[in-house]
Scaffold this active site. Structure first.
Site: not given
Ligand code: BES
Ligand code: MN
Ligand code: ZN
Length: 498
Positions: A346, A272
């Site tokens: 997931r 990230k």
């Molecule tokens: N934990 C994150 C989702 C999230 C984002 C929660 C912001 C709270 C605030 C999750 O694991 C994630 O990184 N999701 C990705 C999915 C994508 C790679 C398909 C996302 O939301 O960008």
């Molecule tokens: Mn994630």
């Protein structure tokens, strides 16, 4: 905070009710008469509206021991419900928590649709929710920053009935506070094993059966989707399995609650961006909601069978970490091409929901997860996203959310969205690869691990597990909200309890 229900008005501060337009309720009016109309005059001088959260503060009132009297607005009279009374009490506590005063008396009258006992119990619950703080690591608080309120007296005509009502309903506060603590804790303190240990020490004394699975056990079970996420972490992954058997028939099919417990989500090798990454200490908000609900259910001895399963994993990048393009064989036998290691929630849930079904043959599965940033784009911080294959279960969740102030909004599922998760190389991929419908495709992925005929709801709480400041909702005064505890508790009470 020490809570008592009494029928005489006494405290350092006295808090009264008024409705929109400024009319005092009966208990407030009685005090105003005793004080020769001083309160009515103060309200007029302050141009007090009686709107929700509007406050008039009368300092050093003559003719009474109290050092302050607060008149706090409830909003429109025909809209008053138990949640507005919680907020009424919350506004008063927010104002007085660090005021130097130690005792407060809330004069809680009943209303159309809210009995006096209910009003008094809700006032106490709202006050306690508003008094929540996460100060564990603040060693240099000035005296004026420290909470001083310690005693809460709720003034009501029928203290015994109010007390009974409160004892019946207040366990929810303990569940919410615990969930908030867990989400607020930093990830160096709350890593998977530490989380599992807290679950054990908190829930076992309440009569919840707690079993912890370590990596060796998970390997035996074939949970490679979950284990893959934890591969890059120095911390051991864990699953905590909680069982509360409160129904008459302990063998009756339980409701299964499943939570995403990623104690920190760096994204893994699909790292990230740095800005705001600290928020990912809250990526275990689904697990916090599940364990918080289990605490509430056990404390109030819910007459239902409920099991909770949380997958506790840290998503880190290192030389052992899984790579984009890796293919893992999940416990269900289905293979997953991991195209993005940041779509890890997931992967964790795939194995945990499968295990929940294999082990417990539940009546329904409800999972909560901070799954996608996309749900924040859709719904902001006001509703969680609900994905459900069963209309009755969906309706029960929508109603529970309304009643508890933890709203959910139903989103679609369909074969066309499901197809977006097909992979040419494995049974499925973990991201669709299209910048579209990200929350729905995430839900469809989890749905592939739900057995035919099983009632299932997935609740994406990425926008509601925590929220950006300022914290305007008086009963949710910290970054972590504790979202989900009340929703799940109400779902059990309305649909699964004898
Ligand atoms: N934990 C994150 C989702 C999230 C984002 C929660 C912001 C709270 C605030 C999750 O694991 C994630 O990184 N999701 C990705 C999915 C994508 C790679 C398909 C996302 O939301 O960008
Ligand atoms: Mn994630
Ligand atoms: Zn995540």
């Amino acid at each position: 905070m020490d809570v008592r229900f009494v029928n005489e008005v006494r405290g350092d501060a006295i808090v009264l009710m008024a409705t929109e337009g400024g009319a005092l309720t009966s208990g407030a009016h009685a005090l105003d008469v005793r004080l020769n109309g001083a309160l009515t005059r103060a309200a007029q001088a302050a141009r007090f509206t009686g709107g929700s959260g509007a406050v008039v503060e009368v300092l050093a009132p003559a003719g009474i021991e109290a050092s302050r009297i607060l008149i706090v607005g409830l909003g429109q009279i025909d809209k008053i419900d138990s949640l507005s009374i919680e907020r009424w009490a919350g506004h008063a506590v927010k104002r007085l928590l660090t005021s130097g005063l130690t005792s407060i008396a809330l004069v809680a009258d009943g209303h159309k649709g809210v009995t006096a006992a209910e009003s008094a119990a809700r006032a106490a619950i709202g006050a306690r929710l508003a008094a929540y703080r996460f100060d564990r690591y603040r060693t240099k608080l000035r005296p004026d920053q420290k909470p001083t309120l310690a005693e809460l007296a709720v003034v009501t005509d029928g203290p015994a009935a109010a007390q009974a009502r409160y004892e019946h309903d207040a366990a929810v506060v303990d569940g919410v506070h615990w969930a908030r603590d867990l989400v607020n804790e930093p990830a160096n303190v709350l890593y998977p094993e530490a989380f599992a240990a807290r679950i054990k020490t908190t829930l076992e004394p309440l009569g919840v059966d707690v079993e912890i699975l370590g990596e060796a056990e998970m390997e035996k079970l074939g949970m490679n989707a979950l284990l893959g996420v934890g591969r890059g972490s120095a911390r051991q992954s864990q699953i905590a399995i909680m069982s509360w058997r409160g129904a008459k028939n302990k063998a009756a099919q339980p409701l299964a609650l499943v939570g995403k417990g990623v104690t920190f989500d760096t994204g893994g090798i699909s790292l990230k961006p740095g800005a705001g990454m600290e928020e990912m200490k809250g990526d275990m908000g689904g697990a916090a909601a599940v364990v918080g609900a289990m605490k509430t259910l056990a404390m109030r001895k819910a007459r239902a069978n409920v099991v909770g399963l949380v997958g506790l994993v840290e998503n880190m990048p290192d030389g052992e970490a899984q790579r984009p393009g890796d293919i893992v064989v999940s416990m269900s036998g289905q293979t997953i091409e991991v195209l993005n290691t940041d779509a890890e929630g997931r992967l964790v849930l795939a194995d945990v929901v499968w295990h929940a079904q294999e082990k417990f043959n539940p009546a329904a599965v409800v999972d909560l997860a901070t799954l996608t940033g996309a749900i924040i784009v859709s719904l902001g911080h006001e509703h969680a996203g609900l994905f459900c294959n069963d209309d009755d279960l969906a309706q029960a969740l929508v109603s529970a959310g309304q009643a508890e102030g933890e709203a959910v909004w139903r989103m679609p599922l369909s074969p066309a969205y499901d197809k977006m998760m097909d992979s040419p190389t494995a049974d499925m991929k973990n991201i669709s690869g299209k910048p579209a419908a990200g929350s729905i495709t995430g839900a469809q992925f989890i749905g592939r691990f739900i057995k035919p005929g099983m009632a299932w709801a997935h609740i994406d709480i990425a926008g509601t597990a925590w929220k950006p400041g300022p914290y305007e909702d008086p009963v949710s005064p910290s970054w972590a909200t504790g979202y989900g505890v009340r929703l799940l508790n109400r779902l059990v009470a309305s649909r699964y309890e004898e």
